[in-house]
Design a protein around this motif. Sequence first.
Motif, PDB file in Angstrom:
ATOM      1  N   ASP A 312     -13.313   3.874   1.268  1.00 50.62           N
ATOM      2  CA  ASP A 312     -13.301   5.109   0.496  1.00 50.62           C
ATOM      3  C   ASP A 312     -11.845   5.435   0.171  1.00 50.62           C
ATOM      4  O   ASP A 312     -11.051   5.719   1.072  1.00 50.62           O
ATOM      5  CB  ASP A 312     -13.946   6.226   1.330  1.00 50.62           C
ATOM      6  N   LEU A 313     -11.487   5.395  -1.131  1.00 51.91           N
ATOM      7  CA  LEU A 313     -10.095   5.654  -1.491  1.00 51.91           C
ATOM      8  C   LEU A 313      -9.708   7.106  -1.279  1.00 51.91           C
ATOM      9  O   LEU A 313      -8.535   7.402  -1.049  1.00 51.91           O
ATOM     10  CB  LEU A 313      -9.829   5.217  -2.931  1.00 51.91           C
ATOM     11  N   TYR A 349      -5.850  -3.543  -7.789  1.00 48.82           N
ATOM     12  CA  TYR A 349      -5.459  -2.534  -8.766  1.00 48.82           C
ATOM     13  C   TYR A 349      -6.728  -1.971  -9.400  1.00 48.82           C
ATOM     14  O   TYR A 349      -7.478  -2.706 -10.051  1.00 48.82           O
ATOM     15  CB  TYR A 349      -4.545  -3.131  -9.825  1.00 48.82           C
ATOM     16  N   LEU A 350      -6.962  -0.704  -9.200  1.00 41.58           N
ATOM     17  CA  LEU A 350      -8.133  -0.014  -9.735  1.00 41.58           C
ATOM     18  C   LEU A 350      -7.687   0.827 -10.928  1.00 41.58           C
ATOM     19  O   LEU A 350      -6.925   1.784 -10.774  1.00 41.58           O
ATOM     20  CB  LEU A 350      -8.746   0.885  -8.652  1.00 41.58           C
ATOM     21  N   VAL A 351      -8.145   0.461 -12.121  1.00 38.16           N
ATOM     22  CA  VAL A 351      -7.770   1.172 -13.348  1.00 38.16           C
ATOM     23  C   VAL A 351      -8.850   2.192 -13.655  1.00 38.16           C
ATOM     24  O   VAL A 351     -10.042   1.871 -13.655  1.00 38.16           O
ATOM     25  CB  VAL A 351      -7.598   0.193 -14.520  1.00 38.16           C
ATOM     26  N   PHE A 352      -8.440   3.439 -13.959  1.00 40.86           N
ATOM     27  CA  PHE A 352      -9.413   4.515 -14.123  1.00 40.86           C
ATOM     28  C   PHE A 352      -8.821   5.641 -14.960  1.00 40.86           C
ATOM     29  O   PHE A 352      -7.645   5.631 -15.319  1.00 40.86           O
ATOM     30  CB  PHE A 352      -9.847   5.055 -12.754  1.00 40.86           C
ATOM     31  N   ARG A 353      -9.671   6.634 -15.228  1.00 47.41           N
ATOM     32  CA  ARG A 353      -9.269   7.888 -15.887  1.00 47.41           C
ATOM     33  C   ARG A 353      -9.890   9.045 -15.118  1.00 47.41           C
ATOM     34  O   ARG A 353     -11.047   8.977 -14.727  1.00 47.41           O
ATOM     35  CB  ARG A 353      -9.738   7.878 -17.341  1.00 47.41           C
ATOM     36  N   ASP A 354      -9.112  10.105 -14.893  1.00 47.72           N
ATOM     37  CA  ASP A 354      -9.609  11.242 -14.125  1.00 47.72           C
ATOM     38  C   ASP A 354      -9.024  12.527 -14.709  1.00 47.72           C
ATOM     39  O   ASP A 354      -7.809  12.624 -14.903  1.00 47.72           O
ATOM     40  CB  ASP A 354      -9.192  11.103 -12.657  1.00 47.72           C
ATOM     41  N   GLU A 365      -3.233   1.523  -6.696  1.00 50.03           N
ATOM     42  CA  GLU A 365      -2.845   0.262  -6.071  1.00 50.03           C
ATOM     43  C   GLU A 365      -3.195   0.326  -4.588  1.00 50.03           C
ATOM     44  O   GLU A 365      -2.677   1.178  -3.853  1.00 50.03           O
ATOM     45  CB  GLU A 365      -1.352   0.025  -6.253  1.00 50.03           C
ATOM     46  N   LEU A 366      -4.113  -0.546  -4.161  1.00 45.94           N
ATOM     47  CA  LEU A 366      -4.510  -0.613  -2.755  1.00 45.94           C
ATOM     48  C   LEU A 366      -3.815  -1.801  -2.115  1.00 45.94           C
ATOM     49  O   LEU A 366      -4.098  -2.952  -2.423  1.00 45.94           O
ATOM     50  CB  LEU A 366      -6.028  -0.746  -2.629  1.00 45.94           C
ATOM     51  N   LYS A 367      -2.897  -1.523  -1.207  1.00 42.30           N
ATOM     52  CA  LYS A 367      -2.104  -2.566  -0.570  1.00 42.30           C
ATOM     53  C   LYS A 367      -2.818  -3.112   0.660  1.00 42.30           C
ATOM     54  O   LYS A 367      -3.733  -2.487   1.187  1.00 42.30           O
ATOM     55  CB  LYS A 367      -0.730  -1.994  -0.215  1.00 42.30           C
ATOM     56  N   PRO A 368      -2.409  -4.294   1.131  1.00 41.87           N
ATOM     57  CA  PRO A 368      -3.042  -4.869   2.325  1.00 41.87           C
ATOM     58  C   PRO A 368      -2.990  -3.943   3.531  1.00 41.87           C
ATOM     59  O   PRO A 368      -3.864  -4.006   4.406  1.00 41.87           O
ATOM     60  CB  PRO A 368      -2.235  -6.148   2.570  1.00 41.87           C
ATOM     61  N   SER A 369      -1.994  -3.078   3.593  1.00 42.02           N
ATOM     62  CA  SER A 369      -1.880  -2.122   4.700  1.00 42.02           C
ATOM     63  C   SER A 369      -2.936  -1.025   4.645  1.00 42.02           C
ATOM     64  O   SER A 369      -3.128  -0.300   5.621  1.00 42.02           O
ATOM     65  CB  SER A 369      -0.499  -1.468   4.668  1.00 42.02           C
ATOM     66  N   GLY A 370      -3.618  -0.916   3.495  1.00 44.42           N
ATOM     67  CA  GLY A 370      -4.592   0.155   3.309  1.00 44.42           C
ATOM     68  C   GLY A 370      -4.031   1.347   2.572  1.00 44.42           C
ATOM     69  O   GLY A 370      -4.775   2.261   2.195  1.00 44.42           O
ATOM     70  N   LYS A 373      -1.482   3.790  -3.672  1.00 40.14           N
ATOM     71  CA  LYS A 373      -0.457   4.382  -4.533  1.00 40.14           C
ATOM     72  C   LYS A 373      -1.045   4.556  -5.918  1.00 40.14           C
ATOM     73  O   LYS A 373      -1.598   3.627  -6.489  1.00 40.14           O
ATOM     74  CB  LYS A 373       0.774   3.491  -4.596  1.00 40.14           C
ATOM     75  N   ILE A 374      -0.927   5.760  -6.490  1.00 39.96           N
ATOM     76  CA  ILE A 374      -1.502   6.053  -7.800  1.00 39.96           C
ATOM     77  C   ILE A 374      -0.382   6.272  -8.809  1.00 39.96           C
ATOM     78  O   ILE A 374       0.567   7.019  -8.554  1.00 39.96           O
ATOM     79  CB  ILE A 374      -2.410   7.296  -7.743  1.00 39.96           C
ATOM     80  N   THR A 375      -0.515   5.621  -9.964  1.00 42.63           N
ATOM     81  CA  THR A 375       0.475   5.726 -11.029  1.00 42.63           C
ATOM     82  C   THR A 375      -0.238   5.975 -12.348  1.00 42.63           C
ATOM     83  O   THR A 375      -1.275   5.356 -12.616  1.00 42.63           O
ATOM     84  CB  THR A 375       1.296   4.433 -11.145  1.00 42.63           C
TER      85      THR A 375
END
Length: 429
Positions: A312-313, A349-354, A365-370, A373-375
């Motif tokens: 769950d992000l 990398y999850l591309v989206f619109r909100d 951006e979901l890194k291996p560490s969990g 980061k959102i850009t």
Amino acid sequence: MNKKFLLAISSLVVFITTACAQKLVPVDKAWSNNSVNAVVFRQNSLVTQADTQFIAYYTTEGKLALGKRNINDDKFTINQTDFSGNVKDAHNCISIMVDGDGYLHVSWDHHGHPLRYAKSVAPYSLELGPKTEMTGQNETNVTYPQFFKMPNGNLIFMFRDGQSGQGNLVLNSYDVKTQKWSQIQSNLIDGEGQRNAYWQACLDHKGVIHVSWVWRETWDVSTNHDMCYARSKDGGVTWENSKGEAYRLPINAASAEYAAKIPQKSELINQTSMTTNGNGEPVIASYWREQDSDIPQFHIISLVDGKWIVKDLGFRKEAFSLSGGGTKRIPISRPQIVAKSTKKGTVYYLVFRDEERGAKVSVAELKPSGKVKITDLTDFTVGSWEPSFDTELWKDKGMLQIFVQRVEQVDAEGTADFEPQMVYVLEVK
């Protein structure tokens, strides 16, 4: 507007730089009164073969337009074809793919309609031949056409035969040597007349076809539930679950492998995206609401060491509810996901619109560490846009290029009074 035209847009080329230094290449102003040009299930809106990138969209008059450029240039050549679509229905999107010999394949304008399909008259041409059948089988009630390219240059074509709540998944295969289509599966996933599968699919670097899906019991989106999985290692002929156990076809609700159990009325969306990591393990992106929360969150479901893991992000703050039929106006888009292998593990990398973020093009951006980061990739709103991207360019060169257009979707298949908006290719650095 002339029936056919070539447009050199050198006078329109601009480089719009956001805070994260992305580049937008303009293509043409196009229909934007709903989201038909910018729905997530376009497979594909952009596609690259060698150094030629193709694009497809509906013009302001609803004509099917095709374009191409050298991937190193910022000039698109555009050809408006003789074909058109019912652009007032956002289901009726255009999907394209290029086969291993460079022929462009196009399917468009479906929501329970007879198959609309054509192929270019020559490799790398924007001129299409006549509309034609593929196999002549199960082609009278088509929705959600999607192309996928095998490593050998052959194509896979998937579509729904039937309707919401009562549909089956059909799979065709195109052989570049014979230039002919054959039907591999007439009913891969069977709704048994009680439900239908809303799927997303991908091909990994070995040519394994991965499919995941939610079940929907009726026309009402609130009856979406669960996430299932299957894969094929032989071009779609035989299918198995993640443990390598063979499915008896067609797959149904009783025989399917469940990657995640998600109840109805969980704001679970249908038709999202999936990818694989460097080991060829499936990764599925979606959104839904956990039972102890009112807020739908983006989730990533992945197969890790033979076990399904749900992440769950958790970064969203605002609640909304999904119900009813037709194309919904939703404050977030369905996501696209891509994966990149690094020395420390796989980065997603999850591309989206909100709308929480101003309805811009954004990436989580979901890194291996969990860590997430959102850009924001644009500094302007894209309205009701959903992401689609050049899958082949990402596979071949690791370059992420996204179809972007501001569109406005009225709830339940309405159309907005909205002036034509520019189509862009967003080149993500």
